[in-house]
Motif scaffolding. Structure first.
Motif, mmCIF file in Angstrom:
data_model
loop_
_atom_site.group_PDB
_atom_site.id
_atom_site.type_symbol
_atom_site.label_atom_id
_atom_site.label_comp_id
_atom_site.label_asym_id
_atom_site.label_seq_id
_atom_site.Cartn_x
_atom_site.Cartn_y
_atom_site.Cartn_z
ATOM 1 N N GLY A 241 34.881 36.283 37.570
ATOM 2 C CA GLY A 241 34.928 35.848 38.942
ATOM 3 C C GLY A 241 35.733 36.588 39.960
ATOM 4 O O GLY A 241 35.763 35.974 41.208
ATOM 5 N N LYS A 242 36.268 37.548 39.715
ATOM 6 C CA LYS A 242 37.407 38.309 40.369
ATOM 7 C C LYS A 242 37.143 39.672 40.554
ATOM 8 O O LYS A 242 36.527 40.263 39.865
ATOM 9 C CB LYS A 242 38.935 38.047 39.967
ATOM 10 C CG LYS A 242 39.458 36.626 40.026
ATOM 11 C CD LYS A 242 40.912 36.402 39.594
ATOM 12 C CE LYS A 242 41.246 35.073 39.694
ATOM 13 N NZ LYS A 242 42.843 34.910 39.418
ATOM 14 N N GLN A 243 37.810 40.376 41.418
ATOM 15 C CA GLN A 243 37.716 41.679 41.727
ATOM 16 C C GLN A 243 38.214 42.646 40.737
ATOM 17 O O GLN A 243 39.402 41.857 40.280
ATOM 18 C CB GLN A 243 37.963 42.179 43.112
ATOM 19 C CG GLN A 243 36.792 41.599 44.162
ATOM 20 C CD GLN A 243 37.191 42.067 45.609
ATOM 21 O OE1 GLN A 243 38.171 42.450 45.718
ATOM 22 N NE2 GLN A 243 35.858 42.484 46.328
ATOM 23 N N ARG A 244 38.177 44.016 40.518
ATOM 24 C CA ARG A 244 38.906 44.558 39.620
ATOM 25 C C ARG A 244 40.176 45.138 40.473
ATOM 26 O O ARG A 244 39.957 45.406 41.920
ATOM 27 C CB ARG A 244 38.165 46.015 39.497
ATOM 28 C CG ARG A 244 38.779 46.703 38.303
ATOM 29 C CD ARG A 244 37.815 47.758 37.653
ATOM 30 N NE ARG A 244 36.771 47.300 37.105
ATOM 31 C CZ ARG A 244 35.834 48.294 36.478
ATOM 32 N NH1 ARG A 244 36.032 49.542 36.565
ATOM 33 N NH2 ARG A 244 34.882 47.779 36.049
ATOM 34 N N GLU A 245 41.287 44.913 39.917
ATOM 35 C CA GLU A 245 42.550 45.274 40.393
ATOM 36 C C GLU A 245 43.279 46.221 39.673
ATOM 37 O O GLU A 245 43.372 46.491 38.389
ATOM 38 C CB GLU A 245 43.229 43.840 40.781
ATOM 39 C CG GLU A 245 43.933 43.380 39.281
ATOM 40 C CD GLU A 245 44.545 42.140 39.662
ATOM 41 O OE1 GLU A 245 45.051 41.758 40.812
ATOM 42 O OE2 GLU A 245 45.163 41.430 38.680
ATOM 43 N N ALA B 282 41.954 39.248 30.856
ATOM 44 C CA ALA B 282 41.004 40.066 31.636
ATOM 45 C C ALA B 282 40.346 41.173 30.831
ATOM 46 O O ALA B 282 41.138 41.364 29.820
ATOM 47 C CB ALA B 282 41.547 40.769 32.870
ATOM 48 N N SER C 21 52.666 41.655 40.293
ATOM 49 C CA SER C 21 52.307 40.533 39.465
ATOM 50 C C SER C 21 52.506 40.876 37.945
ATOM 51 O O SER C 21 53.091 40.052 36.834
ATOM 52 C CB SER C 21 50.990 40.176 39.018
ATOM 53 O OG SER C 21 49.986 41.238 38.755
ATOM 54 N N GLN D 176 39.930 43.091 35.431
ATOM 55 C CA GLN D 176 39.072 42.386 35.868
ATOM 56 C C GLN D 176 38.824 41.181 35.234
ATOM 57 O O GLN D 176 38.352 41.287 33.956
ATOM 58 C CB GLN D 176 37.540 43.041 36.284
ATOM 59 C CG GLN D 176 36.805 42.470 37.013
ATOM 60 C CD GLN D 176 35.660 43.053 37.384
ATOM 61 O OE1 GLN D 176 35.297 44.325 36.557
ATOM 62 N NE2 GLN D 176 34.898 42.677 38.539
ATOM 63 N N ALA D 177 39.043 39.935 35.913
ATOM 64 C CA ALA D 177 39.185 38.552 35.180
ATOM 65 C C ALA D 177 37.765 38.168 35.621
ATOM 66 O O ALA D 177 37.125 38.722 36.882
ATOM 67 C CB ALA D 177 40.341 37.740 35.762
ATOM 68 N N GLU E 210 47.320 34.251 33.048
ATOM 69 C CA GLU E 210 46.685 34.594 34.190
ATOM 70 C C GLU E 210 46.562 36.291 33.790
ATOM 71 O O GLU E 210 45.649 37.062 34.640
ATOM 72 C CB GLU E 210 47.462 34.526 35.291
ATOM 73 C CG GLU E 210 48.904 34.757 35.212
ATOM 74 C CD GLU E 210 49.717 33.595 34.878
ATOM 75 O OE1 GLU E 210 49.379 32.710 34.053
ATOM 76 O OE2 GLU E 210 50.753 33.329 35.656
#
Length: 119
Positions: free
Chosen positions: A41-45, A90, A61, A38-39, A87
């Motif tokens: 401002g982003k959702q956990r992926e 996270a 990715s 999770q970065a 990128e």
């Protein structure tokens, strides 16, 4: 039952890190395990997952750069991360599915470990 991640840190772009996740349990059977990130401002992926039998899947990715593995005797999962990119920065979390007497019991999460890739 606890999950403990380790191995995060600061690395330059193009570098490598190896994350570890240890499951402290002798009661449950551990089925699928996974690494998520999770970065800000982003959702956990999902980054990568590995089944109890060793089947793997990866986010597009990270394919070709990251390798997930596990040592069932040690209740430990690894994520080898090569050719790291900014990128990839996270908090990385490990996750495990627990089974008891052949039945699904719970999914548990670790506390997370920070990975920072500088450009």
């Amino acid at each position: 039952v606890q999950l403990q991640e380790s191995g995060g840190g600061l690395v330059q772009a193009g570098g490598s890190l190896r994350l570890s996740c240890v499951v402290s349990s002798s009661t449950f059977t551990i089925n699928t395990m996974g690494w998520y990130r999770q970065a800000p401002g982003k959702q956990r992926e999902l980054v990568a997952a590995i089944s109890g039998g060793g089947s793997t899947n990866y986010a597009d990715s990270v394919k070709g750069r990251f390798t997930i593995s596990r040592d069932n005797a040690k209740n430990t999962m690894y994520l080898q991360m090569n050719s790291l990119k900014p990128e990839d920065t996270a908090v990385y979390y490990c996750n495990a599915e627990l089974y008891y007497n052949g039945n699904y019991y719970s999914k548990i999460w670790g506390q997370g470990t920070q990975v920072t890739v500088s450009s």
